[in-house]
Design an enzyme around this catalytic site. Structure first.
Site, PDB file in Angstrom:
ATOM      1  N   TRP A  24      -3.220  26.471  40.028  1.00 23.90           N
ATOM      2  CA  TRP A  24      -3.021  25.052  40.343  1.00 23.90           C
ATOM      3  C   TRP A  24      -1.571  24.744  40.740  1.00 23.90           C
ATOM      4  O   TRP A  24      -0.654  25.148  40.057  1.00 23.90           O
ATOM      5  CB  TRP A  24      -3.412  24.196  39.133  1.00 23.90           C
ATOM      6  CG  TRP A  24      -3.290  22.729  39.443  1.00 23.90           C
ATOM      7  CD1 TRP A  24      -4.244  21.918  39.940  1.00 23.90           C
ATOM      8  CD2 TRP A  24      -2.102  21.939  39.312  1.00 23.90           C
ATOM      9  NE1 TRP A  24      -3.737  20.667  40.145  1.00 23.90           N
ATOM     10  CE2 TRP A  24      -2.422  20.650  39.764  1.00 23.90           C
ATOM     11  CE3 TRP A  24      -0.794  22.198  38.874  1.00 23.90           C
ATOM     12  CZ2 TRP A  24      -1.505  19.611  39.773  1.00 23.90           C
ATOM     13  CZ3 TRP A  24       0.136  21.159  38.891  1.00 23.90           C
ATOM     14  CH2 TRP A  24      -0.237  19.883  39.328  1.00 23.90           C
ATOM     15  N   GLU A  77       0.676  24.332  46.424  1.00 25.61           N
ATOM     16  CA  GLU A  77       0.249  24.738  47.777  1.00 25.61           C
ATOM     17  C   GLU A  77       0.227  23.540  48.724  1.00 25.61           C
ATOM     18  O   GLU A  77       0.564  23.670  49.906  1.00 25.61           O
ATOM     19  CB  GLU A  77      -1.109  25.463  47.722  1.00 25.61           C
ATOM     20  CG  GLU A  77      -2.373  24.625  47.731  1.00 25.61           C
ATOM     21  CD  GLU A  77      -2.533  23.724  46.523  1.00 25.61           C
ATOM     22  OE1 GLU A  77      -1.848  23.929  45.513  1.00 25.61           O
ATOM     23  OE2 GLU A  77      -3.346  22.786  46.603  1.00 25.61           O
ATOM     24  N   HIS A 130     -13.137  15.359  35.321  1.00 24.89           N
ATOM     25  CA  HIS A 130     -13.379  16.717  34.800  1.00 24.89           C
ATOM     26  C   HIS A 130     -12.127  17.247  34.123  1.00 24.89           C
ATOM     27  O   HIS A 130     -11.030  16.731  34.320  1.00 24.89           O
ATOM     28  CB  HIS A 130     -13.800  17.670  35.933  1.00 24.89           C
ATOM     29  CG  HIS A 130     -12.759  17.827  37.012  1.00 24.89           C
ATOM     30  ND1 HIS A 130     -11.790  18.784  36.971  1.00 24.89           N
ATOM     31  CD2 HIS A 130     -12.536  17.126  38.153  1.00 24.89           C
ATOM     32  CE1 HIS A 130     -11.026  18.684  38.044  1.00 24.89           C
ATOM     33  NE2 HIS A 130     -11.447  17.669  38.767  1.00 24.89           N
TER      34      HIS A 130
HETATM   35  C1  BGN Z   1       2.504  17.961  42.062  1.00 19.24           C
HETATM   36  C2  BGN Z   1       2.037  19.344  42.449  1.00 19.24           C
HETATM   37  C3  BGN Z   1       0.976  19.228  43.506  1.00 19.24           C
HETATM   38  C4  BGN Z   1      -0.161  18.325  43.008  1.00 19.24           C
HETATM   39  C5  BGN Z   1       0.429  16.970  42.614  1.00 19.24           C
HETATM   40  C6  BGN Z   1      -0.581  15.975  42.105  1.00 19.24           C
HETATM   41  C7  BGN Z   1       3.842  20.994  42.219  1.00 19.24           C
HETATM   42  C8  BGN Z   1       5.056  21.649  42.837  1.00 19.24           C
HETATM   43  C9  BGN Z   1       6.265  21.222  42.082  1.00 19.24           C
HETATM   44  C10 BGN Z   1       7.564  21.562  42.774  1.00 19.24           C
HETATM   45  N1  BGN Z   1       3.180  20.102  42.977  1.00 19.24           N
HETATM   46  O1  BGN Z   1       3.462  18.006  41.101  1.00 19.24           O
HETATM   47  O2  BGN Z   1       0.489  20.492  43.836  1.00 19.24           O
HETATM   48  O3  BGN Z   1      -1.119  18.136  43.995  1.00 19.24           O
HETATM   49  O4  BGN Z   1       1.416  17.184  41.621  1.00 19.24           O
HETATM   50  O5  BGN Z   1      -1.261  16.406  40.982  1.00 19.24           O
HETATM   51  O6  BGN Z   1       3.527  21.271  41.075  1.00 19.24           O
END
Ligand code: BGN
Length: 353
Positions: free
Chosen positions: A253, A256, A286
């Site tokens: 998670w 990306e 979920h």
């Molecule tokens: C961010 C996440 C995203 C996610 C959103 C919403 C990271 C990178 C940090 C430098 N990005 O913080 O991938 O879609 O939250 O949940 O973790």
């Protein structure tokens, strides 16, 4: 006049306060929403008055004698606006099929009384979320039919138990979907997000990649941060190839979507967004999946996007296709995408410079 007014401290305070408020509003809600809010455009949407997602579909019952000769209108006349969405009961596949009797195997649909003006492929990265998929299909099929699109739905299923890799599955989905048709638009869609307004058209902007899920209920219907690009997005095949697709190297998670937003800019493109009043989505509630744990390497990966984006993406995509089948409501592409590389050892960490 203004000079004499500015002498008065209260007037100055009000001026400063209103400017701060305006800037805050712009930041929280996005320019389009603020301007539309202020000047009335779109303010007609009332999300407390919703419509059944199957409204107006009977309009599609074709006259067998009719000759389909014209393109569908640019804007479909049978859209309804805000849609009633509930997650109490997951519909069965049988029920969804019965309600969508003009959807062909593989999840294909073409308007029956006019030629669909836009060809849209919806690509959904997937593993172990059967009830979410059914819920999404229940809402998405009638939604897309009302938009009079020529469309198909592709589900890209990651086989095995390795860590989930959303962006790589999307790359595979694009490569596979393009074997089936000459799509105008690729919609990259999370399985747990259901669009709330059918005026949110599933078509691309020819000039810029489009972030569609700009207002998710999970984030109180606003952007969680300015550069957010997660959830649902729309890119033309040309835009997608110009940025070398998405990264293959984010396992688990997070991050990306930020990489994707960054590589869009690095490829010389800019991002457009669906206005917040239209880009509303409900997330199916979920817990975090097993096999999709937080990616602790994401910060490091993001630091290297500028250096790596040309070498990591569609041109380095490697996977094993296990099956391609036409399910009644979607095309199922099952793939073995390998697994995350082992974590760097202390020694190799120091070798990176
Ligand atoms: C961010 C996440 C995203 C996610 C959103 C919403 C990271 C990178 C940090 C430098 N990005 O913080 O991938 O879609 O939250 O949940 O973790």
């Amino acid at each position: 006049m203004l000079l004499t007014r500015t002498d008065k401290p209260y007037f100055l305070m009000c001026l400063v306060f209103s400017q701060v408020l305006f800037i805050l509003l712009l930041y929280r809600r996005g320019t389009s929403s603020v301007f539309h809010g202020l000047f009335g455009a779109y303010s007609a949407w009332d999300y407390s008055k919703t419509h059944d997602v199957y409204t107006n579909l009977s309009v599609f019952i074709p006259d067998p004698e009719a000759v389909r000769s014209l393109y569908c209108p640019v804007s479909s006349p049978i859209l309804v606006g805000p849609i009633t969405i509930t997650f109490n009961k997951t519909p069965s596949l049988k029920k969804i099929q019965l309600k969508n009797r003009y959807v062909k195997p593989g999840g294909y649909f073409s308007p029956r009384h006019c030629y669909g003006r836009y060809r849209t492929a919806v690509i959904i990265p997937y593993r172990n979320r059967e009830s979410h998929l059914r819920t999404l299909l229940y809402y998405l099929h009638p939604f897309l039919q009302r938009q009079q699109l020529h469309y198909a739905i592709f589900v890209v299923h990651q086989a095995g138990n390795a860590t989930f890799n959303r962006a790589k599955l999307l790359n595979i989905g694009v490569r596979e979907a393009l074997r089936y048709d000459d799509w105008d638009c690729l919609i990259l869609h999370d399985v747990d997000l259901v669009p709330e307004n059918d005026y949110n058209l599933y078509i691309c902007d020819e000039n810029c990649p489009k972030h569609m899920s700009s207002a998710m209920d999970k984030f109180q219907y606003s952007l969680p941060y300015w550069a957010y690009f997660g959830g649902v997005s729309a890119l033309t095949p040309d835009q997608f190839m110009k940025m070398n697709g998405f990264p293959n190297t984010y396992w688990g998670w997070g991050g990306e979507d930020d990489d994707i937003a960054m590589r869009i800019r690095l490829a010389g493109l800019s991002i457009t967004r669906t206005p917040l009043i239209l880009g509303r989505y409900k997330m199916i509630p979920h817990d975090r999946d097993t096999g999709n744990e937080e990616n602790s390497y994401r910060y490091g990966l993001l630091k290297n996007t500028r250096r790596n984006w040309r070498d990591d993406g569609m041109n380095s995509l490697a996977f094993r296709l296990l099956s391609r089948d036409s399910a009644p409501l979607y095309t199922n592409i099952t793939v073995d995408i390998g697994e995350a590389p082992p974590p760097p050892t202390q020694a190799s960490k120091w070798l990176v410079f």
